[in-house]
Design a protein around this motif. Structure first.
Motif, PDB file in Angstrom:
ATOM      1  N   TYR A  65       1.495   8.791 -17.808  1.00 40.86           N
ATOM      2  CA  TYR A  65       2.817   8.221 -17.580  1.00 40.86           C
ATOM      3  C   TYR A  65       2.756   6.700 -17.529  1.00 40.86           C
ATOM      4  O   TYR A  65       1.728   6.117 -17.236  1.00 40.86           O
ATOM      5  CB  TYR A  65       3.425   8.825 -16.305  1.00 40.86           C
ATOM      6  N   TRP A  66       3.897   6.081 -17.830  1.00 41.39           N
ATOM      7  CA  TRP A  66       3.986   4.654 -18.118  1.00 41.39           C
ATOM      8  C   TRP A  66       4.352   3.891 -16.855  1.00 41.39           C
ATOM      9  O   TRP A  66       5.484   3.454 -16.678  1.00 41.39           O
ATOM     10  CB  TRP A  66       5.034   4.444 -19.209  1.00 41.39           C
ATOM     11  N   ARG A  67       3.371   3.726 -15.945  1.00 38.87           N
ATOM     12  CA  ARG A  67       3.657   2.975 -14.716  1.00 38.87           C
ATOM     13  C   ARG A  67       2.364   2.527 -14.064  1.00 38.87           C
ATOM     14  O   ARG A  67       1.293   3.103 -14.275  1.00 38.87           O
ATOM     15  CB  ARG A  67       4.449   3.810 -13.720  1.00 38.87           C
ATOM     16  N   ASP A  68       2.497   1.477 -13.248  1.00 38.09           N
ATOM     17  CA  ASP A  68       1.460   1.048 -12.320  1.00 38.09           C
ATOM     18  C   ASP A  68       1.989   1.278 -10.910  1.00 38.09           C
ATOM     19  O   ASP A  68       3.178   1.058 -10.643  1.00 38.09           O
ATOM     20  CB  ASP A  68       1.118  -0.429 -12.511  1.00 38.09           C
ATOM     21  N   ASN A  69       1.102   1.689 -10.004  1.00 38.13           N
ATOM     22  CA  ASN A  69       1.569   2.070  -8.675  1.00 38.13           C
ATOM     23  C   ASN A  69       0.575   1.629  -7.596  1.00 38.13           C
ATOM     24  O   ASN A  69      -0.633   1.749  -7.757  1.00 38.13           O
ATOM     25  CB  ASN A  69       1.755   3.594  -8.607  1.00 38.13           C
ATOM     26  N   PHE A  70       1.132   1.116  -6.492  1.00 35.18           N
ATOM     27  CA  PHE A  70       0.342   0.830  -5.301  1.00 35.18           C
ATOM     28  C   PHE A  70       1.066   1.429  -4.107  1.00 35.18           C
ATOM     29  O   PHE A  70       2.270   1.227  -3.936  1.00 35.18           O
ATOM     30  CB  PHE A  70       0.170  -0.677  -5.097  1.00 35.18           C
ATOM     31  N   ARG A  71       0.325   2.183  -3.296  1.00 29.50           N
ATOM     32  CA  ARG A  71       0.937   2.883  -2.166  1.00 29.50           C
ATOM     33  C   ARG A  71       0.111   2.671  -0.903  1.00 29.50           C
ATOM     34  O   ARG A  71      -1.123   2.648  -0.957  1.00 29.50           O
ATOM     35  CB  ARG A  71       1.023   4.384  -2.464  1.00 29.50           C
ATOM     36  N   HIS A  72       0.799   2.510   0.230  1.00 24.68           N
ATOM     37  CA  HIS A  72       0.081   2.377   1.497  1.00 24.68           C
ATOM     38  C   HIS A  72       0.975   2.797   2.660  1.00 24.68           C
ATOM     39  O   HIS A  72       2.208   2.771   2.560  1.00 24.68           O
ATOM     40  CB  HIS A  72      -0.416   0.945   1.700  1.00 24.68           C
ATOM     41  N   PRO A  73       0.377   3.192   3.796  1.00 23.79           N
ATOM     42  CA  PRO A  73       1.165   3.529   4.983  1.00 23.79           C
ATOM     43  C   PRO A  73       1.701   2.278   5.659  1.00 23.79           C
ATOM     44  O   PRO A  73       1.136   1.187   5.513  1.00 23.79           O
ATOM     45  CB  PRO A  73       0.148   4.258   5.881  1.00 23.79           C
ATOM     46  N   CYS A  74       2.781   2.432   6.430  1.00 20.94           N
ATOM     47  CA  CYS A  74       3.365   1.264   7.089  1.00 20.94           C
ATOM     48  C   CYS A  74       3.969   1.573   8.452  1.00 20.94           C
ATOM     49  O   CYS A  74       4.695   0.724   8.994  1.00 20.94           O
ATOM     50  CB  CYS A  74       4.395   0.590   6.179  1.00 20.94           C
ATOM     51  N   HIS A  75       3.692   2.730   9.011  1.00 22.06           N
ATOM     52  CA  HIS A  75       4.162   3.023  10.375  1.00 22.06           C
ATOM     53  C   HIS A  75       3.113   3.835  11.104  1.00 22.06           C
ATOM     54  O   HIS A  75       2.576   4.790  10.545  1.00 22.06           O
ATOM     55  CB  HIS A  75       5.482   3.799  10.349  1.00 22.06           C
ATOM     56  N   PRO A  76       2.804   3.449  12.352  1.00 16.48           N
ATOM     57  CA  PRO A  76       3.289   2.272  13.082  1.00 16.48           C
ATOM     58  C   PRO A  76       2.765   0.974  12.461  1.00 16.48           C
ATOM     59  O   PRO A  76       1.607   0.911  12.042  1.00 16.48           O
ATOM     60  CB  PRO A  76       2.731   2.465  14.498  1.00 16.48           C
TER      61      PRO A  76
END
Length: 280
Positions: A65-76
């Motif tokens: 698929y045609w995307r770049d992705n960065f993911r991370h937690p943010c709570h708490p």
């Protein structure tokens, strides 16, 4: 509630997040994506819930698929902030306040959804809404958008999604076997019901299938926030919604067990909720 039942999606305006912050978080997300691979890896340690990838499951999927992705937690926030990217320099200063505002909105929406369903006050507090993830998606211009998707047809596996999609068209929602394009409204969030809310509501709310299409001329950057249960949370239809006429449609399961199954189901194009449904 009607939009959540019929479409599983609605757009939220007048939410209280400053327009400048809505725009800044899109810009800072794009600035991070634009870093070289070496700069990204120097800026943040990629492990566990910190994920940096293109496509979805590159080694196993049949189509990329045609995307770049960065993911991370943010709570708490105070548990995660120091692991966030050091570059761009303003990343933490922008994403921190934004994630706090998003959680405020998300929890208020869950309170209103619970009230609309007739659940007891505070039903979604605690383990059911313990986690929050932020996902930055970047979809570059595609030479031939007819050949690829930014993201395939899927429903989100969490509780609630809040999407800041900017001003470039790309999101489509499946309604009655027809793909409907969600036109951007400036300074708005797109809210969608996730699989866990469909289960808890015993099917009263709909986790709508959606996808992302590409275009040949304009890049698209979005910032998505997911509110999700703790891994060990037990997910099942709310008991107050059940009676002799409304029997449970789903078995009880842990969120962790569902997530393990979800990725495989999306890759194979099957319904991830099917194995957790009660037998007829």
């Amino acid at each position: 509630m009607k939009a959540s039942q019929e479409y599983g999606f609605f757009q939220l305006t007048n939410h209280g997040v400053p327009e400048e912050l809505m725009q800044d978080v899109l810009k800072i997300g794009k600035e991070f994506i634009d870093l070289s691979s070496e700069e990204k890896l120097e800026s943040v340690q990629i492990s566990g819930d910190y994920r940096l990838k293109s496509s979805i499951d590159y080694n196993n999927e049949k189509v990329h698929y045609w995307r770049d992705n960065f993911r991370h937690p943010c709570h708490p926030l105070d548990e995660h902030l120091q692991r966030w990217p050091k570059k761009p320099a303003r990343y933490r200063d922008v994403v921190g306040p934004f994630s706090v505002d998003v959680r405020r909105i998300g929890m208020k929406l869950l309170d209103l959804i619970g009230e609309g369903l007739g659940l007891e006050p505070g039903y979604f507090e605690g383990g059911l809404s313990q986690g929050q993830l932020m996902s930055i998606n970047h979809y570059p211009p595609c030479p031939d958008p007819t050949l690829v998707l930014g993201l395939p047809k899927h429903g989100d596996p969490y509780l609630l999604t809040l999407l800041n999609q900017g001003e470039v068209v790309g999101l489509q929602v499946l309604k009655d076997e027809t793909w409907l394009t969600v036109e951007p409204i400036r300074n708005s969030f797109i809210i969608n019901i996730n699989h866990m809310l469909q289960v808890i509501s015993n099917g009263l709310l709909k986790s709508a299938e959606h996808r992302v299409v590409t275009n040949s001329s304009v890049a698209r950057t979005t910032v998505v926030s997911f509110i999700h249960p703790a891994k060990d949370s037990s997910i099942e239809p709310a008991k107050s919604l059940l009676n002799e006429r409304n029997l449970p449609l789903y078995k009880a399961f842990t969120f962790e067990d569902f997530i393990k199954h979800y990725s495989l189901a999306v890759r194979e194009g099957t319904d991830p909720l099917q194995p957790f449904m009660m037998s007829p």
